[in-house]
Structure formats: structure tokens, C-alpha cells
Design a protein around this motif. Structure first.
Motif, PDB file in Angstrom:
ATOM      1  N   THR A  28       0.859  -1.190   0.000  1.00  0.00           N
ATOM      2  CA  THR A  28       0.000   0.000   0.000  1.00  0.00           C
ATOM      3  C   THR A  28       0.893   1.238   0.000  1.00  0.00           C
ATOM      4  N   LEU A  47      -1.509  -0.479  -3.856  1.00  0.00           N
ATOM      5  CA  LEU A  47      -2.911  -0.308  -3.461  1.00  0.00           C
ATOM      6  C   LEU A  47      -3.021   0.921  -2.570  1.00  0.00           C
ATOM      7  N   GLY A  49      -4.996   1.725  -0.166  1.00  0.00           N
ATOM      8  CA  GLY A  49      -5.985   0.992   0.624  1.00  0.00           C
ATOM      9  C   GLY A  49      -6.799   1.931   1.502  1.00  0.00           C
ATOM     10  N   ASP A  50      -8.014   1.483   1.827  1.00  0.00           N
ATOM     11  CA  ASP A  50      -8.789   2.288   2.782  1.00  0.00           C
ATOM     12  C   ASP A  50      -8.199   2.134   4.192  1.00  0.00           C
ATOM     13  N   SER A  51      -7.188   1.279   4.327  1.00  0.00           N
ATOM     14  CA  SER A  51      -6.419   1.218   5.574  1.00  0.00           C
ATOM     15  C   SER A  51      -5.830   2.595   5.888  1.00  0.00           C
ATOM     16  N   ASP A  89      -8.910   1.752  -3.546  1.00  0.00           N
ATOM     17  CA  ASP A  89      -9.814   0.930  -2.737  1.00  0.00           C
ATOM     18  C   ASP A  89     -11.165   1.625  -2.598  1.00  0.00           C
ATOM     19  N   LYS A 119     -10.443  -1.788  -6.037  1.00  0.00           N
ATOM     20  CA  LYS A 119     -10.641  -3.006  -5.234  1.00  0.00           C
ATOM     21  C   LYS A 119     -11.964  -2.867  -4.500  1.00  0.00           C
ATOM     22  N   HIS A 144     -11.711  -9.085  -2.962  1.00  0.00           N
ATOM     23  CA  HIS A 144     -11.091  -9.155  -1.630  1.00  0.00           C
ATOM     24  C   HIS A 144     -11.993 -10.041  -0.763  1.00  0.00           C
ATOM     25  N   VAL A 187      -7.656 -10.469  -3.504  1.00  0.00           N
ATOM     26  CA  VAL A 187      -6.896 -10.411  -2.247  1.00  0.00           C
ATOM     27  C   VAL A 187      -7.481 -11.460  -1.300  1.00  0.00           C
ATOM     28  N   GLU A 189      -7.292 -12.243   2.533  1.00  0.00           N
ATOM     29  CA  GLU A 189      -6.785 -11.655   3.779  1.00  0.00           C
ATOM     30  C   GLU A 189      -7.076 -12.564   4.965  1.00  0.00           C
ATOM     31  N   ILE A 210      -2.459 -11.548   2.154  1.00  0.00           N
ATOM     32  CA  ILE A 210      -2.015 -10.752   3.322  1.00  0.00           C
ATOM     33  C   ILE A 210      -2.449 -11.574   4.532  1.00  0.00           C
ATOM     34  N   VAL A 222       0.706  -3.555   4.489  1.00  0.00           N
ATOM     35  CA  VAL A 222       0.446  -2.129   4.686  1.00  0.00           C
ATOM     36  C   VAL A 222       1.799  -1.439   4.883  1.00  0.00           C
TER      37      VAL A 222
END
Ligand code: KIV
Length: 291
Positions: A28, A47, A49-51, A89, A119, A144, A187, A189, A210, A222
Motif C-alpha cells: 500500500t 494499493l 488501501g482504505d487502511s 480501494d 478493489k 477481496h 486479495v 486476507e 495478506i 500495509v
């Protein structure tokens, strides 16, 4: 480094990597300098990511992340990328109301932010219909499954999924259904390594793991976790390759100490008037002080 050392990554080239057994490297990134470093290190897929909600914006989970935040950060990332494939994401509630709204939101990642794909979490029948609609609208989709963090309130906690036969079977079916719906990768996870290997072996599209063991076609982590820069809980599957929290914390403490004791800035970090200027100005200042 020459462009030819790492040719541009495309969706067909990711598939070719799977076919040839070459592992896909994904990570990410959330802003320009991070993406530049990740791109220069030769990572294949970035990515956004929304993380980012948790590691950058300080939210307790990914639920509050908005489309505007995702677009803002994706734009910063794509400005740094010429080679890596950038995936945006889809945040919670950007694909929950209708196919039309989903396509409109997803298209912003491509049209406004310069990403090459999106994603989307989950693989319920309704979600699969959305994946088909996105692909039909020329928007490549990465699926995902397994632990899907946007389902935190349904799951109650972040934990390994697919540990019993029923759930493992469901995850395998979901991954296959995503492939059938047109996803270009999926993905996996936080699922047992044995399950991830089985899923990987049964798909033509690449799996990106992941917390899913070594049997996937590629791996993603991440950015902040990899670099020891995260503030929260670190899952067992993370390997940290640096300790940026310590490096940055110690640098900031040394700066604060230097400012407090007057050691920064010193002469070497200050600008000075040219010598002549100092001489010309001094008499004026003296004169001004006279009553
Ligand atoms: O948001 C994210 O960073 C992700 C990865 C963990 C796959 O979804």
C-alpha cells in the motif's frame, strides 16, 4: 534505474506472472513520497488501501473513510507512479446503494485520480453483480475475500477467517465467483495458508495474500506496518523491515533538545548579510538611536 529494468505493470502482465510462477509484489501507499519510494523499489502493484483511515487519518477502523479522502490520496500516489499498477480501494458505502452509484464512484478513481483499477471487498451475490457491472464499464476490479475489514461490525473483531470447513468452502467459492464475474485478481486476507494455496491453485487470476501464507501468487502488506511506522496493533503476519517510529521519534527528540538549548540553528544553518551590507547599515542604526 532504466525503465526496462522494471517494465510497466499491466493487468495482462500480472496474469503472465502467475502463469510463469513469478511472484507479484504489492504494497500500500497513501501519498506522493511513499509512492515514489515504493515505485522506485520496483513494487508491481500499489494499493491505495482504505487502511489509510487507520494508519494515516487516525480513525478507529476503515468505516469512516470517504470517497473524497480516497480520491485525494490516490491522486497523490499516481503522481509518483509510471510503472506500478495503482489500484484504488472503494471505501465503505461507496458501492452499497446501486450499480449506477458504484460505477460513478469507481470511475472517479480512473478519471480523476489516475488509478488503473479498483478493489472492492466481499463476494455476496449482490457484490458479484456489481463486479460484473464495473467490468462491463471498463473498470478493472480486484476482489477481496477472507477477512474483509469493512465488515468489522458484522464479524465483531479482526480474526482469521475460513478456519472451519464450511467457511473455508465459502471463501473458495467466493474467490471462484469473483474470477467468473471478471475480477483480474483477488486479495485473500487472513485465511489459513492451506486454504489460500488451494484457492490459488484453482484460479487463473492471481491471488494476492495478506496473512494468507506463502502459497499465494503475490503478497501485500500495509506500508506503515512493513516500516515499523504504525501506531496500533500489529498482526502476527506482519514482518517489519525497519523501525521508523524509533528513527523518527529519536530525530524529533534531538531537534527539540537542540532548539531548547540554542544549538539549532547554528551559523552553518543561518543566512547572513553580505559583509558590505553589514558595514553600510550599522551607522544608520546607530544614528537612529540618537535622540
Ligand atoms: O486497505 C488495505 O490496505 C487493504 C489491504 C490490507 C489488502 O485492503
Amino acid at each position: 534505474m532504466a525503465d526496462t529494468d522494471f517494465p510497466k505493470v499491466t493487468i495482462p502482465s500480472l496474469r503472465a506472472k502467475k502463469a510463469s510462477g513469478e511472484r507479484i509484489v504489492a504494497l500500500t501507499a497513501y501519498d506522493f513520497p511513499q509512492a515514489a519510494l515504493v515505485e522506485q523499489a520496483g513494487v508491481d502493484l500499489i494499493l491505495v488501501g482504505d487502511s489509510l483511515g487507520m494508519v494515516v487519518l487516525g480513525y478507529p477502523n476503515t468505516i469512516p473513510v470517504t470517497m473524497e479522502e480516497m480520491i485525494h490520496h490516490t491522486k497523490a500516489v499516481t503522481r509518483a507512479c509510471r510503472r506500478a499498477l495503482v489500484v484504488g480501494d472503494m471505501p465503505y458505502f461507496s458501492f452499497h446503494l446501486s450499480a449506477e452509484e458504484t460505477i460513478r464512484n469507481a470511475s472517479r478513481f480512473l478519471k480523476e485520480a489516475g488509478a488503473s483499477a479498483v478493489k472492492i471487498e466481499g463476494a455476496s451475490p449482490a457484490r458479484l453483480r456489481l463486479v460484473r457491472a464495473l467490468v462491463e464499464a471498463e473498470i478493472p476490479v480486484m476482489g477481496h475475500v477472507g477477512l474483509t475489514p469493512q465488515s468489522i461490525h458484522r464479524f465483531g473483531q479482526y480474526k482469521v477467517r475460513g478456519k472451519d470447513a464450511a467457511e473455508a468452502g465459502r471463501i473458495l467459492r467466493e474467490a471462484r465467483a469473483l474470477e467468473a464475474a471478471g475480477a483480474f485478481a483477488v486479495v485473500l486476507e487472513c485465511v489459513p495458508a492451506e486454504l489460500a494455496r488451494r484457492v490459488t491453485g484453482s484460479l487463473k487470476i492471481p491471488t494476492i495474500g495478506i496473512g494468507a501464507g506463502p502459497g499465494c501468487d503475490g503478497q501485500i502488506l500495509v506500508f506503515h506496518d512493513l516500516l515499523g511506522f504504525s501506531t496500533g496493533y500489529l498482526p502476527k503476519f506482519v514482518r517489519t523491515y525497519a523501525n521508523l517510529r524509533d528513527v523518527i521519534g529519536s530525530a524529533v527528540r534531538r531537534y527539540a533538545e537542540d532548539v531548547r538549548k540554542g544549538a539549532f540553528p547554528d551559523d552553518a544553518h543561518s543566512y547572513h548579510l553580505p559583509k558590505g551590507e553589514v558595514r553600510q547599515r550599522s551607522p544608520k542604526r546607530k544614528a537612529a538611536r540618537k535622540p
